[in-house]
Design a protein around this motif. Structure first.
Motif, PDB file in Angstrom:
ATOM      1  N   ALA A  33     -94.965  62.112   9.037  1.00  0.00           N
ATOM      2  CA  ALA A  33     -94.865  60.654   9.078  1.00  0.00           C
ATOM      3  C   ALA A  33     -94.455  60.192  10.474  1.00  0.00           C
ATOM      4  N   ALA A  36     -97.352  60.391  12.833  1.00  0.00           N
ATOM      5  CA  ALA A  36     -98.311  59.306  12.609  1.00  0.00           C
ATOM      6  C   ALA A  36     -97.808  58.014  13.249  1.00  0.00           C
ATOM      7  N   ARG A  37     -96.528  57.739  13.062  1.00  0.00           N
ATOM      8  CA  ARG A  37     -95.983  56.521  13.681  1.00  0.00           C
ATOM      9  C   ARG A  37     -96.097  56.599  15.201  1.00  0.00           C
ATOM     10  N   ILE A  39     -98.221  58.289  17.026  1.00  0.00           N
ATOM     11  CA  ILE A  39     -99.618  58.105  17.469  1.00  0.00           C
ATOM     12  C   ILE A  39     -99.980  56.624  17.483  1.00  0.00           C
ATOM     13  N   LEU A  40     -99.582  55.925  16.426  1.00  0.00           N
ATOM     14  CA  LEU A  40     -99.930  54.503  16.345  1.00  0.00           C
ATOM     15  C   LEU A  40     -99.241  53.704  17.453  1.00  0.00           C
ATOM     16  N   ILE A  41     -97.988  54.035  17.715  1.00  0.00           N
ATOM     17  CA  ILE A  41     -97.243  53.311  18.760  1.00  0.00           C
ATOM     18  C   ILE A  41     -97.881  53.563  20.131  1.00  0.00           C
ATOM     19  N   ASN A  44    -101.319  51.889  20.471  1.00  0.00           N
ATOM     20  CA  ASN A  44    -101.217  50.460  20.739  1.00  0.00           C
ATOM     21  C   ASN A  44    -100.844  50.211  22.191  1.00  0.00           C
TER      22      ASN A  44
ATOM     23  N   ILE B 389    -100.901  59.428   5.049  1.00  0.00           N
ATOM     24  CA  ILE B 389     -99.803  59.480   6.027  1.00  0.00           C
ATOM     25  C   ILE B 389     -99.930  58.339   7.042  1.00  0.00           C
ATOM     26  N   PHE B 390    -101.151  58.137   7.543  1.00  0.00           N
ATOM     27  CA  PHE B 390    -101.342  57.045   8.509  1.00  0.00           C
ATOM     28  C   PHE B 390    -101.161  55.682   7.848  1.00  0.00           C
ATOM     29  N   LEU B 397     -94.320  50.674  10.077  1.00  0.00           N
ATOM     30  CA  LEU B 397     -94.216  50.034  11.389  1.00  0.00           C
ATOM     31  C   LEU B 397     -94.392  48.521  11.286  1.00  0.00           C
ATOM     32  N   PHE B 403     -97.300  44.710  16.307  1.00  0.00           N
ATOM     33  CA  PHE B 403     -98.601  45.327  16.614  1.00  0.00           C
ATOM     34  C   PHE B 403     -99.241  45.961  15.394  1.00  0.00           C
TER      35      PHE B 403
END
Ligand code: FAD
Lengths: 61, 540
Positions: A33, A36-37, A39-41, A44, B389-390, B397, B403
């Protein structure tokens, strides 16, 4: 602009350490988890779709 | 018994013994199979233009239970052009705010923030039976004014036999069978389309392995008029997601995502449904179950929407999951697109190949809708461990960081597509706003004490702003009406912002479906004539 694939992080050993330390004590699920967070941060932050696409490709190769 | 497999909410076109029984087959210019939202809208549009149309439906009205509840601005605008928009807006519930929860926590809130200066809001909630009833009422009115529309209830289409210059349609009624001949058939017979099967045509796409329980409950509750959506709802047994959304007449839509391996009959038992609803609403809320059902969803379309003299429209041609409310909304756009083209072809004012552009344009729309619904469904129903998971990471988030909020996808709500780069488009020779480029549906704007779209009433229109229109009244028998405006007619500035941008003057050629066929800073009568020919399938 293109994806940077030459060394671009100051103190690579220190960063690597910090990355592992962030995961310390986490279960596999928690680590997944967190990754994944992360990667997203980062994605962006990069923002540019062309660069992101290159990064996805580079990761896959 | 012939027809009548579901109970009716409204009897709208009661069965009458048909004059066609025992008589030689009568030839009809247009025969529509199916009196759902799409068949009715197409019939009304054609009939108002004077093209005779016969609608056959296997029931005598509209079934109990509302499948669709969210109707979009564009659908209301089209309905308004057909005369039924006002009644829909009066009855409907207008909403703008949506809240998204993950478990017990609110992740974020959105506001559709409807732009000012439109006759219609971004969305209304209205039960599908009312939507259909308003269309039938408008058909009755149009008929009284001479529109050649006939609807035959409990007339089941049982056979289609395409010939070179017509289609032979076999119809079953409680009093026996008859044949009708049609120059063109429009199959608006829903997702299970018997017409598709009769022609042996395929309908390919993806099935989503999930069941959704729908419970429409009647209660007087003081929940706000907002769309509430939960991922991993905190109430007992609510499944993977849940939805609460208000409809007219104190009805609330509740939706639970139950997963794939369920016992349908068990889940549909009243006690089991009530247990879920109680857990969601809190035990002390009084309500009645108005309608319940379990659905699985798919995203698929036909390879082409035209098969010779048979045209497919609405769910028969394409099916989407309901996240995004793109089913009926896109079907009504099919009607809007097809009616004027078929009208011109039947009247001999445009070549038959104009109908190919119906398939081209609406496939373009269907693909956009399928893409959006598929993405929403993938977010709601993650297909693998890593996609889950994503998905969860996005939700986590989104609670903290702006964002991630745009990535949360509980459905991207229906907007009309822009026919970018398709065959009927003329030039785009204006440095005007992007949103009114050639191929786009005209956005509304206040005009005097009415609205711009009120003035675009179903023919070709040449709209001139701050300039004169070239001298051209018709092209090959197709009338071109003129609408000349100046910034002085623009009380709010919306017309200028939407149609001029930074340019001082503009000329727009607008199709009968209010899509933009061409636009120019300056144009001659010859330019307009050329664009008219392209827009009516007579281009090079
Ligand atoms: C749970 C759910 C929620 C939805 N929510 C929304 C929403 O919020 N917004 C939205 O836009 N859409 C929504 N939809 C989709 C919407 O309901 C459909 O897209 C819409 O009804 C399609 O209209 P149609 O006229 O193409 O077909 P239908 O409404 O299916 O009508 C087909 C008609 O043809 C008749 N027929 C069939 N066979 C024959 C025959 N052989 N002879 C004569 N008649 C025949 C049928 O009886 C029926 O009357 C939802 C769907 C579901 C299941």
């Amino acid at each position: 602009m293109a994806l940077t694939l030459s060394s671009n992080i100051q103190d690579p050993d220190g960063f690597y350490d910090e990355l592992l330390a962030t995961h310390e004590g986490l279960s596999k699920d928690e680590s997944d988890a967190l990754n994944a967070r992360l990667i997203l941060i980062l994605a962006n932050h990069v923002g540019d779709r062309a660069i992101l696409r290159e990064a996805l490709q580079a990761a896959k190769e | 018994m012939v027809g009548a497999t579901y109970p009716l909410a409204f009897t709208l076109y009661p069965y009458r013994t048909c004059v066609a029984l025992g008589a030689p087959p009568v030839r009809h210019p247009v025969l529509i199979i199916g009196g759902g939202p799409v068949g009715l809208a197409t019939a009304l549009d054609l009939g108002r233009k004077g093209t005779p149309v016969l609608v056959l439906d296997d029931h005598e009205g509209v079934g109990i239970g509302s499948r669709a509840i969210c109707f979009a601005k564009r659908t209301l605008e089209i309905s308004h052009r057909l005369g039924a928009g006002r009644a829909m807006l009066e009855k409907g519930v207008v909403w703008n705010v949506g809240k998204v929860f993950h478990g017990p926590d609110k992740v974020f809130e959105f506001n559709l923030l409807p732009e000012d200066g439109h006759r219609f809001p971004a969305f209304i909630n209205l039960q599908q039976p009312h939507f259909e009833r308003f269309l039938v009422e408008e058909i009755e009115k149009a008929r009284a004014d001479g529109a050649p529309i006939e609807i035959r209830g409990r007339n089941v289409v049982a056979g289609l036999d395409p010939q070179d210059d017509h289609v032979r349609v076999t119809v079953e009624t409680p009093d026996g069978q008859y044949d009708a001949l049609a120059d063109y058939v429009i199959a608006c017979d829903g997702a299970r389309s018997p017409a598709r099967d009769m022609l042996g045509l395929s309908f390919d796409g993806r099935v989503f392995e999930d069941n959704f329980l729908i419970a429409d409950v009647r209660m007087t509750a003081d929940f706000p008029t907002e769309r509430w959506f939960w991922f991993e709802p905190p109430f007992k047994n609510a499944g993977a997601s849940a939805l609460l959304h208000k409809q007219p007449d104190d009805i609330w839509r509740i939706d639970f995502q139950l997963g794939w391996d369920i016992d349908r009959d068990e889940e549909l038992k009243e006690d089991n449904i009530r247990a879920r609803v109680d857990a969601m609403l809190g035990g002390d809320v009084d309500y009645e179950l108005d309608w319940t059902s379990i659905y699985t969803f798919q995203c698929r379309r036909m390879k082409t929407f035209r098969h010779g003299r048979v045209l497919f429209a609405g769910d028969s041609a394409h099916q989407v999951s309901p996240f995004g409310a793109r089913g009926a909304n896109s079907g009504v756009q099919d009607a809007d697109n097809l009616a004027w083209k078929l009208d011109l072809v039947v009247k001999g004012q445009a070549p038959d190949r104009l109908l190919d552009s119906y398939s081209e344009e609406r496939i373009y729309g269907a693909d956009e809708n399928i893409l959006n619904s598929t993405r929403a469904t993938d977010f709601l129903t993650p297909k693998s461990d890593i996609s889950k998971i994503f998905r969860d990471a996005v939700l986590q988030l989104a609670g903290k960081h702006a964002f991630a909020r745009p990535m949360v996808n509980s459905g991207r709500l229906s907007v009309p597509c822009v026919y970018d780069g398709l065959s009927l488009n003329g030039p785009d020779s204006l440095a005007g706003p992007e949103r009114t480029r050639t191929g786009a549906a005209c956005p509304d704007a206040p005009l005097g004490d009415g609205y711009l779209l009120d003035r675009l009433t179903g023919g070709f229109t040449l709209l001139a702003i701050n300039t004169a229109t070239p001298d051209i009244a018709q092209v090959g028998g197709i009338a071109v009406s003129h609408l000349t405006l100046t910034t002085g007619d623009d009380p709010t500035g919306a017309l200028t912002a939407r149609y001029l941008g930074d340019t001082p003057a503009a000329l727009y050629l607008i199709r009968p479906d209010q899509h933009i066929a061409a636009r120019w800073a300056k144009a001659t009568a010859t330019d307009v004539e050329t664009a008219m020919r392209i827009a009516t399938g007579q281009g090079a």
